[in-house]
Design an enzyme around this catalytic site. Structure first.
Site, PDB file in Angstrom:
ATOM      1  N   ARG A   1      11.370 -55.539 -11.746  1.00 18.09           N
ATOM      2  CA  ARG A   1      11.696 -56.033 -13.083  1.00 18.09           C
ATOM      3  C   ARG A   1      10.497 -56.578 -13.859  1.00 18.09           C
ATOM      4  NH1 ARG A   1      17.043 -59.403 -13.718  1.00 18.09           N
ATOM      5  NH2 ARG A   1      17.369 -58.099 -15.540  1.00 18.09           N
TER       6      ARG A   1
ATOM      7  N   ARG B   1      26.807 -67.913 -13.725  1.00 17.64           N
ATOM      8  CA  ARG B   1      25.896 -67.599 -14.842  1.00 17.64           C
ATOM      9  C   ARG B   1      26.541 -66.577 -15.768  1.00 17.64           C
ATOM     10  NH1 ARG B   1      20.357 -65.384 -13.126  1.00 17.64           N
ATOM     11  NH2 ARG B   1      20.571 -64.813 -15.302  1.00 17.64           N
TER      12      ARG B   1
ATOM     13  N   ASP C   1      25.336 -52.651 -13.298  1.00 18.44           N
ATOM     14  CA  ASP C   1      25.965 -53.958 -13.092  1.00 18.44           C
ATOM     15  C   ASP C   1      27.359 -53.851 -12.477  1.00 18.44           C
ATOM     16  OD1 ASP C   1      23.732 -55.276 -14.048  1.00 18.44           O
ATOM     17  OD2 ASP C   1      24.424 -55.253 -16.123  1.00 18.44           O
TER      18      ASP C   1
ATOM     19  N   LYS D   1      28.429 -61.640 -21.749  1.00 17.07           N
ATOM     20  CA  LYS D   1      27.179 -62.408 -21.604  1.00 17.07           C
ATOM     21  C   LYS D   1      26.006 -61.662 -22.233  1.00 17.07           C
ATOM     22  CE  LYS D   1      24.728 -62.003 -17.582  1.00 17.07           C
ATOM     23  NZ  LYS D   1      23.317 -61.611 -17.754  1.00 17.07           N
TER      24      LYS D   1
HETATM   25  N1  EPU Z   1      14.798 -48.685 -15.600  1.00 18.36           N
HETATM   26  C1  EPU Z   1      14.518 -47.432 -15.158  1.00 18.36           C
HETATM   27  N2  EPU Z   1      14.793 -46.393 -15.972  1.00 18.36           N
HETATM   28  C2  EPU Z   1      15.320 -46.563 -17.216  1.00 18.36           C
HETATM   29  C3  EPU Z   1      15.635 -47.839 -17.672  1.00 18.36           C
HETATM   30  C4  EPU Z   1      15.357 -48.912 -16.827  1.00 18.36           C
HETATM   31  O1  EPU Z   1      14.051 -47.266 -14.059  1.00 18.36           O
HETATM   32  O2  EPU Z   1      15.508 -45.579 -17.923  1.00 18.36           O
HETATM   33  C5  EPU Z   1      14.490 -49.807 -14.737  1.00 18.36           C
HETATM   34  C6  EPU Z   1      13.382 -50.645 -15.308  1.00 18.36           C
HETATM   35  O3  EPU Z   1      12.157 -50.344 -14.699  1.00 18.36           O
HETATM   36  C7  EPU Z   1      13.801 -52.053 -15.038  1.00 18.36           C
HETATM   37  C8  EPU Z   1      15.252 -51.940 -14.684  1.00 18.36           C
HETATM   38  O4  EPU Z   1      15.614 -50.615 -14.665  1.00 18.36           O
HETATM   39  O5  EPU Z   1      13.094 -52.610 -13.971  1.00 18.36           O
HETATM   40  C9  EPU Z   1      16.107 -52.715 -15.653  1.00 18.36           C
HETATM   41  O6  EPU Z   1      16.073 -52.157 -16.914  1.00 18.36           O
HETATM   42  P1  EPU Z   1      16.136 -53.034 -18.241  1.00 18.36           P
HETATM   43  O7  EPU Z   1      14.769 -53.348 -18.721  1.00 18.36           O
HETATM   44  O8  EPU Z   1      17.074 -52.320 -19.146  1.00 18.36           O
HETATM   45  O9  EPU Z   1      16.793 -54.373 -17.729  1.00 18.36           O
HETATM   46  P2  EPU Z   1      16.838 -55.741 -18.454  1.00 18.36           P
HETATM   47  O10 EPU Z   1      16.756 -55.513 -19.922  1.00 18.36           O
HETATM   48  O11 EPU Z   1      15.922 -56.686 -17.806  1.00 18.36           O
HETATM   49  C10 EPU Z   1      19.459 -55.765 -18.814  1.00 18.36           C
HETATM   50  C11 EPU Z   1      20.600 -56.670 -18.426  1.00 18.36           C
HETATM   51  C12 EPU Z   1      20.834 -56.564 -16.932  1.00 18.36           C
HETATM   52  C13 EPU Z   1      21.152 -55.111 -16.585  1.00 18.36           C
HETATM   53  C14 EPU Z   1      20.030 -54.183 -17.088  1.00 18.36           C
HETATM   54  C15 EPU Z   1      20.350 -52.716 -16.929  1.00 18.36           C
HETATM   55  C16 EPU Z   1      20.596 -58.458 -20.037  1.00 18.36           C
HETATM   56  C17 EPU Z   1      20.289 -59.894 -20.334  1.00 18.36           C
HETATM   57  N3  EPU Z   1      20.291 -58.035 -18.814  1.00 18.36           N
HETATM   58  O12 EPU Z   1      18.324 -56.243 -18.101  1.00 18.36           O
HETATM   59  O13 EPU Z   1      21.965 -57.363 -16.646  1.00 18.36           O
HETATM   60  O14 EPU Z   1      21.289 -54.949 -15.198  1.00 18.36           O
HETATM   61  O15 EPU Z   1      19.790 -54.425 -18.492  1.00 18.36           O
HETATM   62  O16 EPU Z   1      21.494 -52.376 -17.662  1.00 18.36           O
HETATM   63  O17 EPU Z   1      21.113 -57.749 -20.878  1.00 18.36           O
HETATM   64  C18 EPU Z   1      23.339 -58.757 -15.345  1.00 18.36           C
HETATM   65  O18 EPU Z   1      23.994 -58.986 -16.370  1.00 18.36           O
HETATM   66  O19 EPU Z   1      23.717 -59.104 -14.212  1.00 18.36           O
HETATM   67  C19 EPU Z   1      22.063 -58.063 -15.467  1.00 18.36           C
HETATM   68  C20 EPU Z   1      21.143 -58.093 -14.527  1.00 18.36           C
END
Ligand code: EPU
Length: 465
Positions: free
Chosen positions: A129, A405, A312, A24
């Site tokens: 987030r 999803r 995840d 996904k």
């Molecule tokens: N964060 C930290 N430190 C870091 C990196 C991130 O604290 O070094 C925190 C951030 O503050 C943020 C959270 O971790 O609130 C998530 O980080 P990121 O921005 O990477 O998340 P995202 O891009 O919104 C993607 C995936 C998520 C997965 C996260 C983390 C997609 C569409 N979503 O989300 O996937 O959990 O990266 O790997 O790629 C899922 O598939 O169920 C899902 C939630």
């Protein structure tokens, strides 16, 4: 859509072979990359999941043509996208409120039109987030941030040549790749980029479209934008689904072969399985065999950015810890709202101590009993399926729209391996059984977790959450 439940009868050993679907989290950004060119793009191995359909609905709204032949088990899904008539329209709330990955449209819209506007995207509530990392990245690129309380709004073209992301954010890195590589002549070095397998997969696809990228798989990417052309790409397999099935084999005392697993994607997870006492072996390239029957040992797992243990798979690992001998420790380093599923596990008989929103102890082994439990998000829902598979009696899992999803044909795949799992639509009104209600004392803990997750001061009333 009517609410759907899964009814699961537990303790049936899973045996046989399962093939993991397309990822996904790789498919969604690759679909957004297709918007960067006016030529046709073909994506193979696209999973037939709700998030893919949500993004296709937005494509239709924006005038991007597409045709999707969903996979059927024998043949993987194939998606064609033709974005020559793409229009730049603000994305309204109803398109993005339940779908955080919609944020990935900012990059392509900025590259193609020099401006992008949408309501704030929603999605799984895993913690705060914020989208600050995205706004920070685009501002560093030289775009003007015109966002208000209701809408995210950006304008401008790539001007800067070097930027540092505020953290290793997966989707912010992907958005940068899309914005920069879709802009002819742009040259940008990105530091602190995320290196997850799905980010790497997007890079591979963008290269096939004509972009130049150095440093793929590292935290420093050097990007050269170009006029991108049409291309074909096979979306990488889903290592999170592979991890799910590995634990399904372990927890049901079965013997599973999982096909389509890339070893480099799962190092930390497999190391954790070893610490847990699980026997696993690569039978051939991309074929992982999980053997069970050995008692599980308590262990410590700390989530981290890739190549660390994936957040995840944290909830799935938490279920396995309920069956391990001793006190296991779980550290969720990324998100502050990802322990809600532990309350559901408690209802099933697990012994859990949540120390704070990032750290929990799981004391095992405790037999799990079938109950009515809910899916809090995609991965927590999948963890409930794992718990149900190893619980005595019948478990009813509600809110499975979250699970669907992200997991393609999960009930069908599990049934083929010997599980008893039915998808069902419940009667309209159900009075909860006494043992399904969260006791008042536990509810306080739920509020406490929510309070910490949302940054609400201590002493605030429950309605503030
Ligand atoms: N964060 C930290 N430190 C870091 C990196 C991130 O604290 O070094 C925190 C951030 O503050 C943020 C959270 O971790 O609130 C998530 O980080 P990121 O921005 O990477 O998340 P995202 O891009 O919104 C993607 C995936 C998520 C997965 C996260 C983390 C997609 C569409 N979503 O989300 O996937 O959990 O990266 O790997 O790629 C899922 O598939 O169920 C899902 C939630």
């Amino acid at each position: 859509m009517p609410e759907t439940h899964y009814r699961v009868e537990g303790i049936l050993p899973l045996r046989g072979e399962v093939t993991v679907s397309g990822s996904k989290n790789a498919a969604l950004p690759c679909m957004c990359a297709a918007l960067l060119t006016t030529e046709q793009v073909t994506l193979h191995n696209v999973p037939d999941i709700a998030d893919v359909h949500s993004l296709l609905e937005i494509f239709t709204y924006l005038g991007a043509e597409h045709s999707f032949a969903a996979g059927d088990g024998a043949r993987p899904g194939m998606l064609r996208i033709d974005a020559r008539n793409l229009q730049n329209k603000p994305l309204p709330h109803e398109f993005v409120c339940t779908f955080r990955a919609a944020i990935l449209l900012l990059g392509p819209l900025l590259a193609r039109f020099g401006e992008a506007k949408m309501a704030y995207p929603g999605g799984c509530v895993l913690g705060k987030r914020p989208i600050d990392a995205h706004l920070d990245a685009f501002t560093q690129l030289g775009c003007e941030n015109l966002s208000t309380e209701e809408t995210v709004s950006l304008r401008g073209r790539v001007q800067q040549t070097e930027i540092v992301l505020p953290e290793f954010s997966v989707t912010a890195t992907e958005n940068l790749l899309l914005a920069v590589l879709g802009s002819d002549h742009a040259e940008v070095t990105v530091h602190l980029a995320a290196a997850e397998p799905h980010v790497q997969d997007l890079c591979i696809f963008l290269r096939a479209m004509g972009a130049e990228i150095a440093g793929v798989g590292t935290h420093d990417l050097v990007l050269h934008g170009a006029r991108l052309h049409g291309a074909a790409h096979t979306v990488t397999t889903d290592y999170l689904e592979a991890g799910f099935f590995a634990l399904a084999g372990v927890l049901t005392g079965g013997d599973l072969r999982i096909r389509g697993v890339r070893p480099a994607h799962l190092h930390s997870f497999l190391n954790a399985l070893t610490r847990l006492g699980v026997l696993w072996v690569w039978e051939s390239e991309e074929l992982l065999r999980i053997q069970s029957g050995v008692p599980l040992k308590a262990c410590t797992v700390k989530t981290n950015v890739f190549p660390g243990f994936p957040t995840d798979l944290q909830a799935a690992m938490g279920v396995a810890m309920t069956q391990a001998h001793g006190v296991s420790r779980l550290f969720e380093r990324l998100f502050e709202g990802r322990f809600g599923y532990l309350f559901e596990l408690e209802k099933m008989g697990a012994h859990v101590e949540i120390l704070n929103s990032h750290e929990a102890l799981i004391i095992g082994p405790t037999p799990l009993r079938g109950r009515t439990v809910t899916s809090n998000d995609i991965r927590a829902g999948a963890a409930m399926v794992l718990a149900a598979l190893c619980a005595r009696g019948e478990t009813l899992i509600t809110d499975v729209q979250y699970i669907e999803r992200g997991y393609e044909r999960l009930p069908e795949k599990l049934r083929k391996l010997g599980a008893s799992l039915e998808r069902c639509i419940p009667a309209p009104v159900e009075s909860p059984r006494a043992h399904d209600q969260i006791p008042r004392s536990r509810l306080r803990s739920v509020y406490e977790l929510a309070r910490v997750a949302h940054g609400v001061p201590r002493g605030a009333s429950e309605k503030d959450l």
